[in-house]
Design an enzyme around this catalytic site. Structure first.
Site, PDB file in Angstrom:
ATOM      1  N   LYS A  84       0.686  -1.138   0.151  1.00  0.00           N
ATOM      2  CA  LYS A  84      -0.069  -0.068  -0.201  1.00  0.00           C
ATOM      3  C   LYS A  84       0.833   1.216  -0.072  1.00  0.00           C
ATOM      4  CE  LYS A  84      -1.486   0.475   4.873  1.00  0.00           C
ATOM      5  NZ  LYS A  84      -2.434   1.302   5.595  1.00  0.00           N
ATOM      6  N   ASP A  85       2.209   0.937   0.372  1.00  0.00           N
ATOM      7  CA  ASP A  85       2.841   2.246   0.285  1.00  0.00           C
ATOM      8  C   ASP A  85       3.825   2.613  -1.057  1.00  0.00           C
ATOM      9  OD1 ASP A  85       2.570   2.988   2.946  1.00  0.00           O
ATOM     10  OD2 ASP A  85       4.090   1.709   3.733  1.00  0.00           O
ATOM     11  N   SER A 133      -4.407   8.861   8.770  1.00  0.00           N
ATOM     12  CA  SER A 133      -4.971   8.628   7.381  1.00  0.00           C
ATOM     13  C   SER A 133      -6.135   9.059   6.926  1.00  0.00           C
ATOM     14  CB  SER A 133      -5.236   7.020   7.296  1.00  0.00           C
ATOM     15  OG  SER A 133      -6.094   6.631   6.422  1.00  0.00           O
ATOM     16  N   LEU A 134      -6.419  10.063   5.739  1.00  0.00           N
ATOM     17  CA  LEU A 134      -7.435  10.587   5.704  1.00  0.00           C
ATOM     18  C   LEU A 134      -8.699   9.708   5.237  1.00  0.00           C
ATOM     19  CD1 LEU A 134      -5.957  13.129   2.949  1.00  0.00           C
ATOM     20  CD2 LEU A 134      -6.560  13.562   5.345  1.00  0.00           C
ATOM     21  N   ARG A 135      -8.402   8.667   4.981  1.00  0.00           N
ATOM     22  CA  ARG A 135      -9.469   7.242   4.630  1.00  0.00           C
ATOM     23  C   ARG A 135      -9.997   7.080   5.738  1.00  0.00           C
ATOM     24  NH1 ARG A 135      -8.737   2.388   5.344  1.00  0.00           N
ATOM     25  NH2 ARG A 135      -6.637   2.479   5.874  1.00  0.00           N
ATOM     26  N   ARG A 136      -9.178   6.695   6.677  1.00  0.00           N
ATOM     27  CA  ARG A 136      -9.664   6.279   8.072  1.00  0.00           C
ATOM     28  C   ARG A 136     -10.586   7.344   8.576  1.00  0.00           C
ATOM     29  NH1 ARG A 136      -4.064   3.585   9.414  1.00  0.00           N
ATOM     30  NH2 ARG A 136      -4.195   1.538   8.657  1.00  0.00           N
ATOM     31  N   ARG A 153       1.570  10.827  14.206  1.00  0.00           N
ATOM     32  CA  ARG A 153       2.856  10.491  13.237  1.00  0.00           C
ATOM     33  C   ARG A 153       3.916   9.530  14.124  1.00  0.00           C
ATOM     34  NH1 ARG A 153       4.080   9.562   8.634  1.00  0.00           N
ATOM     35  NH2 ARG A 153       5.899  10.961   8.516  1.00  0.00           N
ATOM     36  N   ARG A 159       3.801   5.625  18.056  1.00  0.00           N
ATOM     37  CA  ARG A 159       2.290   5.743  18.288  1.00  0.00           C
ATOM     38  C   ARG A 159       1.879   5.345  19.264  1.00  0.00           C
ATOM     39  NH1 ARG A 159      -0.405   6.585  12.302  1.00  0.00           N
ATOM     40  NH2 ARG A 159       1.680   7.237  11.405  1.00  0.00           N
ATOM     41  N   CYS A 247      -1.532   8.363  -1.354  1.00  0.00           N
ATOM     42  CA  CYS A 247      -1.909   8.034  -0.007  1.00  0.00           C
ATOM     43  C   CYS A 247      -2.349   9.532   0.467  1.00  0.00           C
ATOM     44  CB  CYS A 247      -0.775   7.640   0.866  1.00  0.00           C
ATOM     45  SG  CYS A 247       0.595   8.825   0.820  1.00  0.00           S
TER      46      CYS A 247
END
Ligand code: DPM
Length: 378
Positions: A84-85, A133-136, A153, A159, A247
């Site tokens: 995914k990266d 994550s903008l998606r999450r 981050r 984290r 991403c």
């Protein structure tokens, strides 16, 4: 064909990257006991810029560029990535030589110790959820509009420390696969299903990048190419590529291979999650996915699908279906309001990148102005 007795492997220095690299090497060692592997680890831009939100740094190949340069210079023979990266367009001459069997593609909730045993639905209004994550954030804001979503981050170790010690976040969201690989499955409070939060394109799959002109490495890697994962990831990546998403946009996916059919669901969301659109496509796969076919190698190297090698494990006809399903979902979305939602999300992230850069530059200038003169020269 040139053969090698020592294979050089590039890796990021993070603990997760090294664990992933060693997983691939151990599989290859089992199948090729005479080969030895040397790991060459390096820092990437993404590892160095830890204070800015990933989506705000504004580069697609943040975690991969340095490693790809090493591949191009033949300092290493392959590099293991979280698929995914990896951007959907790879540099000329490089290619994904194999995708290893996918781990869980889902996102998981890790609670602050004071919320142990709870689920997201148990948290009070105003709870702060940490994710960059903008998606999450976009998908969870639809389901939980009463929460606040804030960036967090750093690598997974950082984290966890921020979650446990800062008392700012009620919970953070991370990929289940990463948590398992790091040996922290017992911190998972909840795994998010596709109706709550669809995953990122290719989440949970490890990919190995190599030179397309290196038949030795390509043939080595083909031993661990996993057909079902490849089919799903070709569809998902073809989908993302058509949307020109990286991403930095809230795009999500869910795919399945079942009863000889491949299905893909894709979603596009506004940054605040208030708008969103989901589309679906399905098609029959041409044959049993275990069936083998000789690779079609042209003078330009192997054929590729969204950057992924078309090799002996999965037939070209199968990959063509996968690619078509991915494109179909993207086209369905682009024929709806999703097109505008996506364009706005991209513009918003681009503006945030510029704002972040201006803020950084201003801070830098302020610091320089405040610095005492070094040696009295006025
Ligand atoms: C990408 C995203 C994130 C990573 C964006 C997304 C999460 C960013 C964040 C593209 N890469 O998922 O919407 O939370 O700040 C990443 C992780 C893994 C690979 C960690 C994670 C491990 C799982 C895997 C970071 N890249 O997502 O929690 O191999 O798929």
């Amino acid at each position: 064909m040139e053969t090698k007795s020592v294979v050089k492997v590039g890796s990021r220095k993070s603990q997760l990257a090294l664990i992933q690299t060693n997983t691939i090497i151990n599989q290859l060692k089992k199948l090729n006991p005479n080969l030895s592997f040397e790991v060459i680890s390096m820092q990437t831009t993404g590892d160095k810029v830890l204070d800015a939100a990933l989506s705000k740094i504004g580069e697609k190949n943040l975690f991969t560029r340095e490693l790809e340069l090493a591949l191009e210079k033949k300092e290493v023979d392959f590099v293991v990535h979280s698929l995914k990266d990896l951007p959907t367009a790879l540099p000329e001459g490089l290619l994904i030589g194999c995708i290893y069997k996918r781990d869980s593609p889902y996102d998981a909730v890790v609670m602050h110790p004071s919320n142990a045993g709870k689920k997201l639905e148990d948290l009070p209004e105003g709870s702060v959820i940490g994710t960059s994550s903008l998606r999450r954030a976009a998908q969870l804001a639809r389901k939980f509009p009463h929460f606040k979503f804030e960036n967090i981050r750093g690598n997974l170790n950082t984290r966890f420390r921020k979650l446990d010690e800062d008392n700012k976040y009620s919970a953070i969201i991370l990929a289940e696969a990463g948590l398992h690989r790091m040996g922290w499955p017992d911190r998972i409070s909840q795994v998010l299903d596709k109706d709550t939060c669809m995953y990122a394109v290719s989440q949970g799959a490890m990919a190995v990048e190599c030179r397309n002109s290196d038949p030795f490495t390509l043939s080595l890697l083909s031993q661990i190419h996993h057909p079902e994962t490849v089919i799903q990831c070709v569809a998902e990546r073809a989908f993302l590529k058509k949307l020109e998403g990286g991403c930095s946009v809230p795009v999500s996916a869910f795919s399945e291979v079942k009863d000889g059919k491949l299905s893909l669901t894709g979603g596009v969301f506004s940054i605040d999650g208030k708008q969103g659109r989901i589309e679906y496509a399905c098609d029959s796969l041409p044959e049993s996915i275990e069936e083998k076919e000789k690779p079609t190698v042209s003078p330009n190297g192997p054929r590729e699908f969204a950057g992924i090698v078309g090799s002996e494990k999965v037939s070209i006809a199968t990959l063509e279906v996968a690619q078509r399903v991915g494109l179909q979902v993207a086209e369905l979305l682009l024929n709806t309001e999703a097109k505008e939602i996506l364009a706005n999300a991209k513009a918003e992230t681009a503006a945030a990148v510029i704002a972040e850069k201006q803020k950084k530059d201003a801070e830098k200038m302020k610091n320089e102005a405040e610095k005492p003169q070094a040696n009295g020269i006025s």
